[in-house]
Design a protein around this motif. Sequence first.
Motif, PDB file in Angstrom:
ATOM      1  N   THR A   1     -55.403  25.900  -4.635  1.00 20.14           N
ATOM      2  CA  THR A   1     -55.446  27.299  -4.206  1.00 20.14           C
ATOM      3  C   THR A   1     -54.945  28.225  -5.305  1.00 20.14           C
TER       4      THR A   1
ATOM      5  N   PHE B   1     -57.628  28.420  -8.215  1.00 17.53           N
ATOM      6  CA  PHE B   1     -58.821  29.229  -7.961  1.00 17.53           C
ATOM      7  C   PHE B   1     -58.479  30.690  -7.689  1.00 17.53           C
ATOM      8  N   ASP B   2     -57.293  30.972  -7.155  1.00 19.99           N
ATOM      9  CA  ASP B   2     -56.879  32.366  -7.021  1.00 19.99           C
ATOM     10  C   ASP B   2     -56.917  33.054  -8.385  1.00 19.99           C
TER      11      ASP B   2
ATOM     12  N   PHE C   1     -60.828  32.812 -10.075  1.00 22.24           N
ATOM     13  CA  PHE C   1     -61.846  33.664  -9.461  1.00 22.24           C
ATOM     14  C   PHE C   1     -61.375  35.106  -9.279  1.00 22.24           C
TER      15      PHE C   1
ATOM     16  N   LEU D   1     -62.580  21.852  -5.252  1.00 21.05           N
ATOM     17  CA  LEU D   1     -63.320  22.784  -4.401  1.00 21.05           C
ATOM     18  C   LEU D   1     -64.288  21.973  -3.534  1.00 21.05           C
TER      19      LEU D   1
ATOM     20  N   ARG E   1     -57.430  26.633   0.571  1.00 21.71           N
ATOM     21  CA  ARG E   1     -57.825  27.998   0.909  1.00 21.71           C
ATOM     22  C   ARG E   1     -59.115  28.435   0.209  1.00 21.71           C
ATOM     23  N   TRP E   2     -59.562  27.670  -0.773  1.00 25.46           N
ATOM     24  CA  TRP E   2     -60.848  27.929  -1.428  1.00 25.46           C
ATOM     25  C   TRP E   2     -61.792  26.795  -1.073  1.00 25.46           C
TER      26      TRP E   2
ATOM     27  N   LYS F   1     -66.121  25.541  -0.740  1.00 30.68           N
ATOM     28  CA  LYS F   1     -67.531  25.737  -1.079  1.00 30.68           C
ATOM     29  C   LYS F   1     -68.348  25.690   0.210  1.00 30.68           C
TER      30      LYS F   1
ATOM     31  N   ARG G   1     -61.152  31.502   1.477  1.00 33.68           N
ATOM     32  CA  ARG G   1     -62.089  32.175   0.568  1.00 33.68           C
ATOM     33  C   ARG G   1     -63.252  31.225   0.293  1.00 33.68           C
TER      34      ARG G   1
ATOM     35  N   VAL H   1     -66.910  30.063  -1.595  1.00 36.24           N
ATOM     36  CA  VAL H   1     -67.856  30.105  -2.704  1.00 36.24           C
ATOM     37  C   VAL H   1     -69.203  29.680  -2.135  1.00 36.24           C
TER      38      VAL H   1
ATOM     39  N   ARG I   1     -66.546  35.336  -1.378  1.00 35.49           N
ATOM     40  CA  ARG I   1     -65.780  35.787  -2.533  1.00 35.49           C
ATOM     41  C   ARG I   1     -66.497  35.516  -3.849  1.00 35.49           C
TER      42      ARG I   1
END
Length: 214
Positions: free
Chosen positions: A17, A20-21, A24, A126, A144-145, A147, A170, A172, A191
Motif C-alpha cells: 500500500t 503504490f501510494d 501512483f 498488485l 488497499r491497491w 487491479k 484504490r 487500477v 485511480r
Amino acid sequence: MTDMTDPDLQPDLVDSTEYFDQAFDGAPLMAILRGMGTERSLALATTAWDLGIDLVEVPLQTPTDREALAAVVAAGRERGKDVGAGTVLDMATVEAAAESGARFTVSPGLDLEVVRASEEAGLASLPGVATATEVQRAHTAGLRWLKAFPASLLGTGWFPAMRGPFPEVRFVATGGMNARNAADFLDAGVRVVAVGSALESDAELARLAEVIAR
C-alpha cells in the motif's frame, strides 16, 4: 540463482500500500507491455516514459518475456523508473520477477500467498479482483491497491458500487483499456488505468497525453 534462504540476502519486507501510494501519486496511467519481445518492449517503454507514464509492467509468460523484463528494468533504472512483472501466478514467477530486478508484481487474480511472497522478496504486489468477495478478502489482508480485471467487462458502474463498502480501496483498471475509454473509467472512480497497444498509435498517444494532463 539467488539463495532466498540466506538471511544476509533477504530484502526488506515491502508494504504494498505504501509503495503504490507513492508510485501512483498523481499518475492516472500505467503501461502494460505484453508479449512484445525485448526490442519492441524497450521502444514502447521509452514511449511511455517520454509521455509521462512512469510505471511499466512486463507480463511474464515465456522465457522471452523474462529477457524483455530484464532489459526494460535496466533501461528504467537509467531513467529512475520502476518496472514491474505481470501475470505473476506462483512462487516461481515471484522469484523470476525478483531476479529480473522488478520492483513490483501484478497478478490477474487474488492469491494472498503470492502477495506475501512478493512482499517478502522486496516487491510490492498488485493482485487482481473482480468480485466484492475478492475485494473484501484483499481488504481484510491489509491491501488497499487492487487491479480490477477485466475492467472492460466489469464496466464503469462496478467501481462506484465497490466504493460504497470499500471506500479505502484504490483500483487500477486493467483489461480492454485504451485512450478512448480511460477518461470514463477515471471519472467512475478508478485511480489508474493500464494501457498497452495504445502506445503504438499516434492518435491514441495524443489522447493519452490529454488524460495525463487532466
